[in-house]
Scaffold this motif. Sequence first.
Motif, PDB file in Angstrom:
ATOM      1  N   SER A  78       0.834  -1.193   0.000  1.00  0.00           N
ATOM      2  CA  SER A  78       0.000   0.000   0.000  1.00  0.00           C
ATOM      3  C   SER A  78       0.876   1.253   0.000  1.00  0.00           C
ATOM      4  O   SER A  78       0.619   2.219  -0.723  1.00  0.00           O
ATOM      5  CB  SER A  78      -0.917  -0.032   1.220  1.00  0.00           C
ATOM      6  N   ARG A 123       1.748   4.203  -3.204  1.00  0.00           N
ATOM      7  CA  ARG A 123       1.657   5.659  -3.049  1.00  0.00           C
ATOM      8  C   ARG A 123       3.008   6.338  -3.252  1.00  0.00           C
ATOM      9  O   ARG A 123       3.145   7.532  -3.067  1.00  0.00           O
ATOM     10  CB  ARG A 123       1.148   5.993  -1.641  1.00  0.00           C
ATOM     11  N   ARG A 169      -6.017  -5.625  -0.419  1.00  0.00           N
ATOM     12  CA  ARG A 169      -5.751  -4.369   0.292  1.00  0.00           C
ATOM     13  C   ARG A 169      -5.765  -3.178  -0.668  1.00  0.00           C
ATOM     14  O   ARG A 169      -6.356  -2.140  -0.391  1.00  0.00           O
ATOM     15  CB  ARG A 169      -4.386  -4.480   0.989  1.00  0.00           C
ATOM     16  N   LEU A 170      -5.109  -3.335  -1.836  1.00  0.00           N
ATOM     17  CA  LEU A 170      -5.052  -2.229  -2.793  1.00  0.00           C
ATOM     18  C   LEU A 170      -6.448  -1.906  -3.331  1.00  0.00           C
ATOM     19  O   LEU A 170      -6.786  -0.743  -3.548  1.00  0.00           O
ATOM     20  CB  LEU A 170      -4.099  -2.564  -3.943  1.00  0.00           C
ATOM     21  N   GLU A 175      -8.451  -0.037  -0.721  1.00  0.00           N
ATOM     22  CA  GLU A 175      -8.011   1.348  -0.543  1.00  0.00           C
ATOM     23  C   GLU A 175      -8.161   2.154  -1.824  1.00  0.00           C
ATOM     24  O   GLU A 175      -7.690   3.293  -1.906  1.00  0.00           O
ATOM     25  CB  GLU A 175      -6.544   1.360  -0.067  1.00  0.00           C
ATOM     26  N   ARG A 194      -5.706   0.284  -6.467  1.00  0.00           N
ATOM     27  CA  ARG A 194      -5.233  -0.843  -7.265  1.00  0.00           C
ATOM     28  C   ARG A 194      -4.737  -0.378  -8.639  1.00  0.00           C
ATOM     29  O   ARG A 194      -3.779  -0.930  -9.182  1.00  0.00           O
ATOM     30  CB  ARG A 194      -6.347  -1.884  -7.410  1.00  0.00           C
TER      31      ARG A 194
END
Lengths: 501, 143
Positions: free
Chosen positions: A322, A326, A366-367, A370, A373
């Motif tokens: 994650s 970013r 997870r991606l 949030e 992805r």
Amino acid sequence: MAINFLHPYYEVLRNYDKCITCRACERQCINEVHTYLPDSSRMVCDDGKCVNCHRCVSLCPTRALKIVRSGNTYKENVNWSGRIIDEVYRQASSGGVLLSSMGNPENYPIYFDKILLNASQVTNPSIDPLREPMETKISLGAKPTDIERDENDCVKNNLPPQINLSMPVMFSAMSYGSISYNAHESLARAAEELGVLYNTGEGGLHEDFYRYGKNTIVQVASGRFGVHAQYLNSGVAIEIKMGQGAKPGIGGHLPGAKIIGDISRTRMIPEGSDAISPAPHHDIYSIEDLRQLVYSLKEVTDYKKPVIVKIAAVHNVAAIASGIARSGADIISIDGFRGGTGAAPTRIRDNVGIPIELALASVDARLRNENIRDNIAVVVGGSIRSSADVVKAIALGADCTYIATSALLALGCHLCRSCHTGKCNWGIATQVPELVKRLNPDIGYKRLVNLLTAWQHEIKEMMGGMGINSIESLKGNRLMLRGVGLNEKELEILGIKHAGE
Amino acid sequence: MKRVYVNEKWCLGCHLCEYHCAFADMNEKDMARALKNVKIKPKIKIEERDGVSFAVSCRHCQEPLCVKGCITGALTRVDGVVTINRDKCVNCYTCILICPYGAISSSDDGVVQKCELCIKTVVGTPACVRGCPNGAIVFEERQ
């Protein structure tokens, strides 16, 4: 002489009815297992030197040789297995850290083997790839999430740099130094013919291989060996290696004995000096630091090439991914604990890291959760053994896969796991000239092309069976997967249902 | 015409070409039975010294000195292949002495022997080429 506590692991069995004493075994074994006795015109073997690489077995023209476990046993003990006892003996005699090569061979679960694929029946008919178009091409990189328009209201091209591949498989990083010139040439030529990429690893790029630039990923690792502006611009993507599946948390060490001639020049370090890659990048202690390196590399390549960040699959892999998503990186590559290596401390290789299947599933989930992805493409490696593993990885959410052990097998590797000795009888993990010449790239690259061509056919067949005609439609399509013999938690992490559900 | 060419760069010095050459001549199916306890006399031979090795066999020259020198007409060039008529050879060794490559040798049969590209034995690719594990011996057309 001190007592030798170790009994040979293997026994070389020679069928004397078949042996014609051509002595090919003797000439081909760098470990000097075989010897010719002129007095009796017979070949004899020293089993203790055998690493079970099968060079002699494969070259024997009459198939007179085979290698078996010696069968010598200690008193049976489930807790103290023969291997563990031997390792204690070895360390008691040497006082050193145990070294191993290639991937973790221990008895941990292999999740790919507990996942089954779907196929269409009656409704949503299956597709015959021999008769209908079937797409295995992929485009790797960050994908724009918004449509942007210019002052004339025309759609702006805001697509970040992409890598285009004919199929979702690339050759993962193996440095020039850890593998031979001929192995590198085989990989580069195969990548070019197949329309995929190979990876330089951290040893820089030999001047002869710049011409394969369109099929090259150049790597920047913690040792920064062989890194310069021309190198960074020579490939189609740059990979920052933060970790390696076989030895997470550990750097690398190429012994000075291998830093000779071309390798010293390519790595830009003096001949005979050890090439030590530190465990961390000394300028990266946070995602913000990583971002600085990502943008430094983008700056030097004029923002034209995607940047890959490679990490080992470890416990908090989803959170780390994650952060990387970013950091400005375009692609994240995750290396599972079964991933290979030219040398790693045995304890690290066999006890650190997590399976790639679980890491991939949790990173992808997870991606998605949030909503980042699309910021990053996901490439997975660390024991992709077959086209079925590729299909399962894609369905679990990967954009592409990395293979290395299977590629080396195609080149002749027999997984004897003695790369760290530098005496590879197959001419792959060695720099000894008479061994390196045993791998003829004209033969090697064709075998790699054959392997991936076969995989591509199989991928199309499996996709066709599922009624899917494009890799893109398979990506993250976990409904095509079912688990067998997995518990609730494992199914939850993998995000798949149990077979029968 | 297709000829046997060797590439020193890929020769491993394993000598397997010699054994495949000897085996090709014997009209046997099983190499172990054919060559067990046999001291082979191959028509292709590995030359090696100081870590360099390569196979040497007949070049099938455009103007073969051996054919020119043969006193009985046993050696002839047929369709580019220098062949030997075993009925005519008198074992005078003129060809052995005259060949600049050392590609002709004596045999146990009272006649000399040389590579005939396996035209009298197996069909297609010469045995040494098929038996080379590293592609160091090739059978191809070159100008």
